[in-house]
Design a protein around this motif. Structure first.
Motif, PDB file in Angstrom:
ATOM      1  N   LEU A   1      -8.822  15.368  63.702  1.00 53.77           N
ATOM      2  CA  LEU A   1      -8.121  16.254  62.697  1.00 53.77           C
ATOM      3  C   LEU A   1      -7.571  15.433  61.629  1.00 53.77           C
ATOM      4  N   ASP A   2      -6.867  14.439  62.021  1.00 54.35           N
ATOM      5  CA  ASP A   2      -5.779  13.674  61.147  1.00 54.35           C
ATOM      6  C   ASP A   2      -6.795  12.532  60.553  1.00 54.35           C
ATOM      7  N   ALA A   3      -8.017  12.155  61.054  1.00 51.15           N
ATOM      8  CA  ALA A   3      -8.796  11.346  60.555  1.00 51.15           C
ATOM      9  C   ALA A   3      -9.739  11.708  59.397  1.00 51.15           C
ATOM     10  N   VAL A   4     -10.061  13.215  59.390  1.00 52.79           N
ATOM     11  CA  VAL A   4     -11.251  14.080  58.997  1.00 52.79           C
ATOM     12  C   VAL A   4     -10.348  14.729  57.760  1.00 52.79           C
ATOM     13  N   PRO A   5     -10.206  14.732  56.661  1.00 56.48           N
ATOM     14  CA  PRO A   5      -9.507  15.637  55.687  1.00 56.48           C
ATOM     15  C   PRO A   5     -10.204  16.887  55.760  1.00 56.48           C
ATOM     16  N   ALA A   6      -9.471  18.240  55.590  1.00 56.09           N
ATOM     17  CA  ALA A   6     -10.066  19.464  55.594  1.00 56.09           C
ATOM     18  C   ALA A   6     -10.753  19.622  54.350  1.00 56.09           C
ATOM     19  N   ARG A   7     -12.009  20.528  54.531  1.00 54.21           N
ATOM     20  CA  ARG A   7     -12.580  20.998  53.379  1.00 54.21           C
ATOM     21  C   ARG A   7     -11.355  21.658  52.423  1.00 54.21           C
ATOM     22  N   ASP A   8     -11.888  22.122  51.132  1.00 53.79           N
ATOM     23  CA  ASP A   8     -11.184  22.977  50.408  1.00 53.79           C
ATOM     24  C   ASP A   8     -10.674  24.352  51.080  1.00 53.79           C
ATOM     25  N   ARG A   9      -9.530  24.539  50.897  1.00 56.13           N
ATOM     26  CA  ARG A   9      -8.878  25.443  51.685  1.00 56.13           C
ATOM     27  C   ARG A   9      -8.942  26.958  51.226  1.00 56.13           C
ATOM     28  N   GLU A  10      -9.195  27.913  52.019  1.00 61.13           N
ATOM     29  CA  GLU A  10      -9.231  29.136  51.468  1.00 61.13           C
ATOM     30  C   GLU A  10      -7.868  29.531  50.996  1.00 61.13           C
ATOM     31  N   ALA A  11      -8.033  30.566  49.937  1.00 61.40           N
ATOM     32  CA  ALA A  11      -6.678  31.001  49.027  1.00 61.40           C
ATOM     33  C   ALA A  11      -6.050  31.950  50.048  1.00 61.40           C
TER      34      ALA A  11
END
Length: 202
Positions: free
Chosen positions: A16-26
């Motif tokens: 999880l730390d190595a793979v950035p999250a996609r655009d987060r929901e508002a």
């Protein structure tokens, strides 16, 4: 649980730390769902790594030394489209998965009939540069001189088909190997239909 042994949660956290999250929901509820799915997805990457380690050990294969995952594992869009995001990232993250894939690929035998058949069925892939410049229709008016000779492309085709067969063997192995994996709550497969927020997106 893999083979009755617990897999450490910090291995999932490292992915999880190595793979950035996609655009987060508002909306907060959207953020919570996205994070649940990210954790389930990362768990599958770790499961593939753990299963590959065990398969390598069983086969007497020695993967290269482990490297701690760095932030921002680089995976091409083409690899994600071809393999799915879980396997694409697992192959970047896991030396054991890469070693096993290479071994499975090396085991494949490509029949000459399959090579010739692929060449005959896909004439659009074997037009010469000159034929491409002229806009020749490979299924229409093309003549024999408009195609790269079979002997010239044979070895590359064998390598390509062997690679595809190796990947299919890896997919088949992984499907069988993870059948007996037990998941802790919150770590199930992101496509598990028993969960109301399941998704099967690559």
């Amino acid at each position: 649980m893999v083979g009755g042994e617990a897999v450490r949660r910090d291995r999932v956290d490292a992915v999880l730390d190595a793979v950035p999250a996609r655009d987060r929901e508002a909306r907060p509820e959207g953020q919570a769902r996205a994070e649940r799915q990210r954790r389930r997805w990362a768990t599958q990457v770790v499961v593939a790594d753990e299963l590959a380690r065990r398969a390598c050990a069983a086969r007497g294969l020695a993967p290269p030394p482990e490297v701690s995952p760095a932030r921002g594992l680089a995976v091409s869009g083409a690899e994600v489209a071809d393999l799915g995001s879980i396997i694409a990232v697992a192959l970047v993250h896991s030396p054991a998965a890469r070693t096993l894939l290479a071994a499975l690929e090396a085991e494949q035998r490509v029949p000459e009939k399959a090579v010739r058949g692929y060449y005959d069925r896909n004439p659009d892939r074997f037009l010469t540069a000159e034929a491409l410049r002229r806009g020749v229709d490979p299924y229409g008016e093309a003549g024999p001189g408009d195609f790269l000779p079979y002997d010239d492309v044979h070895d590359d085709l064998v390598r390509e088909l062997r690679r595809a067969m190796g990947r299919q063997a890896f997919f088949d192995w992984l499907d069988r190997a993870r059948a007996d994996v037990e998941y802790a709550p919150g770590h199930e497969h992101p496509g598990d239909p028993s969960h109301p927020d399941h998704e099967h997106r690559h």
